[in-house]
Design a protein around this motif. Structure first.
Motif, PDB file in Angstrom:
ATOM      1  N   ALA A   1      -8.855 -13.577 -23.895  1.00 36.20           N
ATOM      2  CA  ALA A   1      -8.696 -12.136 -23.706  1.00 36.20           C
ATOM      3  C   ALA A   1      -7.234 -11.772 -23.494  1.00 36.20           C
ATOM      4  O   ALA A   1      -6.417 -12.605 -23.098  1.00 36.20           O
ATOM      5  CB  ALA A   1      -9.503 -11.687 -22.485  1.00 36.20           C
ATOM      6  N   SER A   2      -6.980 -10.511 -23.687  1.00 36.22           N
ATOM      7  CA  SER A   2      -5.742  -9.919 -23.208  1.00 36.22           C
ATOM      8  C   SER A   2      -5.974  -9.642 -21.726  1.00 36.22           C
ATOM      9  O   SER A   2      -7.012  -9.106 -21.365  1.00 36.22           O
ATOM     10  CB  SER A   2      -5.472  -8.622 -23.981  1.00 36.22           C
ATOM     11  N   VAL A   3      -5.030 -10.026 -20.883  1.00 31.06           N
ATOM     12  CA  VAL A   3      -5.175  -9.831 -19.435  1.00 31.06           C
ATOM     13  C   VAL A   3      -3.993  -8.992 -18.993  1.00 31.06           C
ATOM     14  O   VAL A   3      -2.850  -9.428 -19.064  1.00 31.06           O
ATOM     15  CB  VAL A   3      -5.238 -11.178 -18.693  1.00 31.06           C
ATOM     16  N   VAL A   4      -4.295  -7.750 -18.563  1.00 34.21           N
ATOM     17  CA  VAL A   4      -3.247  -6.781 -18.239  1.00 34.21           C
ATOM     18  C   VAL A   4      -3.543  -6.089 -16.914  1.00 34.21           C
ATOM     19  O   VAL A   4      -4.669  -6.128 -16.421  1.00 34.21           O
ATOM     20  CB  VAL A   4      -3.086  -5.732 -19.357  1.00 34.21           C
ATOM     21  N   SER A   5      -2.528  -5.421 -16.387  1.00 32.90           N
ATOM     22  CA  SER A   5      -2.694  -4.638 -15.147  1.00 32.90           C
ATOM     23  C   SER A   5      -3.278  -3.268 -15.477  1.00 32.90           C
ATOM     24  O   SER A   5      -3.269  -2.825 -16.628  1.00 32.90           O
ATOM     25  CB  SER A   5      -1.362  -4.477 -14.442  1.00 32.90           C
ATOM     26  N   THR A   6      -3.707  -2.580 -14.442  1.00 33.85           N
ATOM     27  CA  THR A   6      -4.193  -1.208 -14.599  1.00 33.85           C
ATOM     28  C   THR A   6      -3.095  -0.334 -15.199  1.00 33.85           C
ATOM     29  O   THR A   6      -3.356   0.438 -16.140  1.00 33.85           O
ATOM     30  CB  THR A   6      -4.646  -0.652 -13.239  1.00 33.85           C
TER      31      THR A   6
ATOM     32  N   LYS B   1     -13.164  -7.930 -29.305  1.00 33.12           N
ATOM     33  CA  LYS B   1     -11.780  -7.974 -28.835  1.00 33.12           C
ATOM     34  C   LYS B   1     -11.863  -7.640 -27.349  1.00 33.12           C
ATOM     35  O   LYS B   1     -12.347  -6.573 -26.969  1.00 33.12           O
ATOM     36  CB  LYS B   1     -10.919  -6.960 -29.573  1.00 33.12           C
ATOM     37  N   THR B   2     -11.389  -8.547 -26.501  1.00 30.20           N
ATOM     38  CA  THR B   2     -11.669  -8.467 -25.072  1.00 30.20           C
ATOM     39  C   THR B   2     -10.391  -8.309 -24.259  1.00 30.20           C
ATOM     40  O   THR B   2      -9.404  -9.000 -24.493  1.00 30.20           O
ATOM     41  CB  THR B   2     -12.428  -9.733 -24.627  1.00 30.20           C
ATOM     42  N   THR B   3     -10.452  -7.392 -23.282  1.00 25.97           N
ATOM     43  CA  THR B   3      -9.349  -7.162 -22.349  1.00 25.97           C
ATOM     44  C   THR B   3      -9.902  -7.231 -20.936  1.00 25.97           C
ATOM     45  O   THR B   3     -10.947  -6.656 -20.641  1.00 25.97           O
ATOM     46  CB  THR B   3      -8.709  -5.780 -22.580  1.00 25.97           C
ATOM     47  N   VAL B   4      -9.182  -7.916 -20.060  1.00 27.92           N
ATOM     48  CA  VAL B   4      -9.521  -7.964 -18.641  1.00 27.92           C
ATOM     49  C   VAL B   4      -8.414  -7.255 -17.880  1.00 27.92           C
ATOM     50  O   VAL B   4      -7.228  -7.517 -18.110  1.00 27.92           O
ATOM     51  CB  VAL B   4      -9.653  -9.412 -18.131  1.00 27.92           C
ATOM     52  N   ILE B   5      -8.795  -6.356 -16.991  1.00 28.29           N
ATOM     53  CA  ILE B   5      -7.832  -5.668 -16.127  1.00 28.29           C
ATOM     54  C   ILE B   5      -7.748  -6.500 -14.841  1.00 28.29           C
ATOM     55  O   ILE B   5      -8.603  -6.393 -13.969  1.00 28.29           O
ATOM     56  CB  ILE B   5      -8.258  -4.215 -15.834  1.00 28.29           C
ATOM     57  N   HIS B   6      -6.707  -7.325 -14.748  1.00 30.66           N
ATOM     58  CA  HIS B   6      -6.664  -8.337 -13.684  1.00 30.66           C
ATOM     59  C   HIS B   6      -6.620  -7.753 -12.279  1.00 30.66           C
ATOM     60  O   HIS B   6      -7.201  -8.319 -11.356  1.00 30.66           O
ATOM     61  CB  HIS B   6      -5.520  -9.329 -13.897  1.00 30.66           C
ATOM     62  N   ASP B   7      -5.969  -6.603 -12.090  1.00 33.89           N
ATOM     63  CA  ASP B   7      -5.900  -6.046 -10.737  1.00 33.89           C
ATOM     64  C   ASP B   7      -7.060  -5.097 -10.435  1.00 33.89           C
ATOM     65  O   ASP B   7      -7.082  -4.426  -9.412  1.00 33.89           O
ATOM     66  CB  ASP B   7      -4.549  -5.383 -10.465  1.00 33.89           C
ATOM     67  N   ALA B   8      -8.058  -5.108 -11.312  1.00 32.90           N
ATOM     68  CA  ALA B   8      -9.307  -4.391 -11.075  1.00 32.90           C
ATOM     69  C   ALA B   8     -10.448  -5.404 -10.920  1.00 32.90           C
ATOM     70  O   ALA B   8     -11.615  -5.096 -11.147  1.00 32.90           O
ATOM     71  CB  ALA B   8      -9.593  -3.418 -12.217  1.00 32.90           C
TER      72      ALA B   8
ATOM     73  N   GLY C   1     -21.927   0.163 -31.934  1.00 31.87           N
ATOM     74  CA  GLY C   1     -20.815  -0.178 -32.813  1.00 31.87           C
ATOM     75  C   GLY C   1     -19.554  -0.582 -32.076  1.00 31.87           C
ATOM     76  O   GLY C   1     -18.443  -0.451 -32.597  1.00 31.87           O
ATOM     77  N   VAL C   2     -19.716  -1.098 -30.883  1.00 33.39           N
ATOM     78  CA  VAL C   2     -18.565  -1.499 -30.069  1.00 33.39           C
ATOM     79  C   VAL C   2     -17.872  -2.700 -30.697  1.00 33.39           C
ATOM     80  O   VAL C   2     -18.519  -3.658 -31.124  1.00 33.39           O
ATOM     81  CB  VAL C   2     -19.007  -1.811 -28.620  1.00 33.39           C
ATOM     82  N   GLU C   3     -16.547  -2.624 -30.751  1.00 30.55           N
ATOM     83  CA  GLU C   3     -15.727  -3.715 -31.248  1.00 30.55           C
ATOM     84  C   GLU C   3     -14.808  -4.290 -30.171  1.00 30.55           C
ATOM     85  O   GLU C   3     -14.435  -5.457 -30.225  1.00 30.55           O
ATOM     86  CB  GLU C   3     -14.867  -3.229 -32.425  1.00 30.55           C
ATOM     87  N   CYS C   4     -14.441  -3.447 -29.205  1.00 28.33           N
ATOM     88  CA  CYS C   4     -13.504  -3.840 -28.143  1.00 28.33           C
ATOM     89  C   CYS C   4     -14.146  -3.601 -26.789  1.00 28.33           C
ATOM     90  O   CYS C   4     -14.679  -2.518 -26.550  1.00 28.33           O
ATOM     91  CB  CYS C   4     -12.224  -3.008 -28.214  1.00 28.33           C
ATOM     92  N   VAL C   5     -14.075  -4.598 -25.907  1.00 29.70           N
ATOM     93  CA  VAL C   5     -14.583  -4.425 -24.552  1.00 29.70           C
ATOM     94  C   VAL C   5     -13.459  -4.635 -23.548  1.00 29.70           C
ATOM     95  O   VAL C   5     -12.584  -5.481 -23.738  1.00 29.70           O
ATOM     96  CB  VAL C   5     -15.771  -5.362 -24.225  1.00 29.70           C
ATOM     97  N   THR C   6     -13.512  -3.835 -22.495  1.00 31.31           N
ATOM     98  CA  THR C   6     -12.608  -3.973 -21.361  1.00 31.31           C
ATOM     99  C   THR C   6     -13.467  -4.327 -20.166  1.00 31.31           C
ATOM    100  O   THR C   6     -14.558  -3.767 -19.989  1.00 31.31           O
ATOM    101  CB  THR C   6     -11.844  -2.662 -21.114  1.00 31.31           C
ATOM    102  N   ILE C   7     -12.971  -5.249 -19.343  1.00 35.46           N
ATOM    103  CA  ILE C   7     -13.768  -5.786 -18.248  1.00 35.46           C
ATOM    104  C   ILE C   7     -13.051  -5.587 -16.916  1.00 35.46           C
ATOM    105  O   ILE C   7     -11.860  -5.892 -16.796  1.00 35.46           O
ATOM    106  CB  ILE C   7     -14.061  -7.277 -18.492  1.00 35.46           C
ATOM    107  N   VAL C   8     -13.810  -5.081 -15.930  1.00 32.24           N
ATOM    108  CA  VAL C   8     -13.345  -4.948 -14.548  1.00 32.24           C
ATOM    109  C   VAL C   8     -14.477  -5.415 -13.641  1.00 32.24           C
ATOM    110  O   VAL C   8     -15.645  -5.393 -14.039  1.00 32.24           O
ATOM    111  CB  VAL C   8     -12.954  -3.494 -14.190  1.00 32.24           C
ATOM    112  N   GLY C   9     -14.143  -5.819 -12.409  1.00 30.43           N
ATOM    113  CA  GLY C   9     -15.201  -6.121 -11.458  1.00 30.43           C
ATOM    114  C   GLY C   9     -15.024  -7.407 -10.697  1.00 30.43           C
ATOM    115  O   GLY C   9     -13.921  -7.883 -10.474  1.00 30.43           O
ATOM    116  N   ASN C  10     -16.161  -8.008 -10.342  1.00 37.11           N
ATOM    117  CA  ASN C  10     -16.199  -9.141  -9.420  1.00 37.11           C
ATOM    118  C   ASN C  10     -17.138 -10.226  -9.940  1.00 37.11           C
ATOM    119  O   ASN C  10     -18.060  -9.924 -10.655  1.00 37.11           O
ATOM    120  CB  ASN C  10     -16.717  -8.652  -8.067  1.00 37.11           C
ATOM    121  N   MET C  11     -16.973 -11.425  -9.548  1.00 32.41           N
ATOM    122  CA  MET C  11     -15.863 -12.136  -8.975  1.00 32.41           C
ATOM    123  C   MET C  11     -15.070 -12.774 -10.110  1.00 32.41           C
ATOM    124  O   MET C  11     -15.655 -13.266 -11.072  1.00 32.41           O
ATOM    125  CB  MET C  11     -16.353 -13.228  -8.033  1.00 32.41           C
TER     126      MET C  11
END
Length: 181
Positions: free
Chosen positions: A171-176, A133-140, A105-115
């Motif tokens: 996506a929303s792109v935010v810092s840690t 609904k997608t978020t990327v943690i840019h400094d991760a 039942g996931v609605e929101c995902v957060t993404i970290v990693g490479n490349m």
């Protein structure tokens, strides 16, 4: 039950010192990813680790069965956290990722990693296409220098260009710090 998931993409040994395809600033990115993973665990969010293994017999890295293809200790899964092995840039392709997210039942995902310019770009765009609904943690996230038509592009510019493109429409792109704050 939470409707949030963290997708930890390709934080694998080959990207670190001593590996076959070392990324710039990978240790700092992995440290931030570890903080995001700890927060997701504390929140009871679904955590899915993605591990790339190449299918090409002459692969330069992520050779099946090699130490380099294993998850790095900074972002290793714990019991109960799904690890999905992928063979393509997009971790939804020919894997159970979409089903795993939908079944919880996931609605929101957060993404970290490479490349940043490859698998992070692919998973972010696909996550948005699938309606998350997608978020990327840019400094991760980390990447390396690129070259095109004789033009060398430093990793900081590669990363910034891809984060700007993802923020523009996917996506929303935010810092840690922003994410954890």
């Amino acid at each position: 039950m939470t409707t949030k998931a963290l997708i930890v993409v390709d934080i694998q040994n080959d990207y670190f010192s001593g590996g076959k395809w070392v990324l710039n600033d990978v240790n700092a990115a992995a440290d931030n990813a570890a903080r995001i993973i700890a927060a997701a665990r504390n929140n009871g969010d679904t955590i899915i680790h993605i591990r790339h293994e190449t299918l090409a017999p002459d692969a330069p890295f992520f050779v099946p069965g090699s130490n380099g293809s294993q998850l790095h200790p900074k972002a290793k899964n714990i019991p109960g956290e799904l690890v999905i092995v992928k063979h393509y840039m997009n971790p939804y392709r020919e894997t159970e990722l979409l089903h795993a997210l939908q079944s919880k039942g996931v609605e929101c995902v957060t993404i970290v990693g490479n490349m940043s310019h490859m698998c992070i770009d692919a998973v972010t765009r696909a996550s948005d296409d699938f309606g998350f609904k997608t978020t990327v943690i840019h400094d991760a996230c980390a990447t390396h220098d690129l070259e095109f038509n004789g033009v060398k592009v430093p990793s900081t510019q590669v990363h910034a260009a891809f984060m700007a493109a993802l923020r523009f429409g996917y996506a929303s792109v935010v810092s840690t710090e922003e994410f954890l704050g």
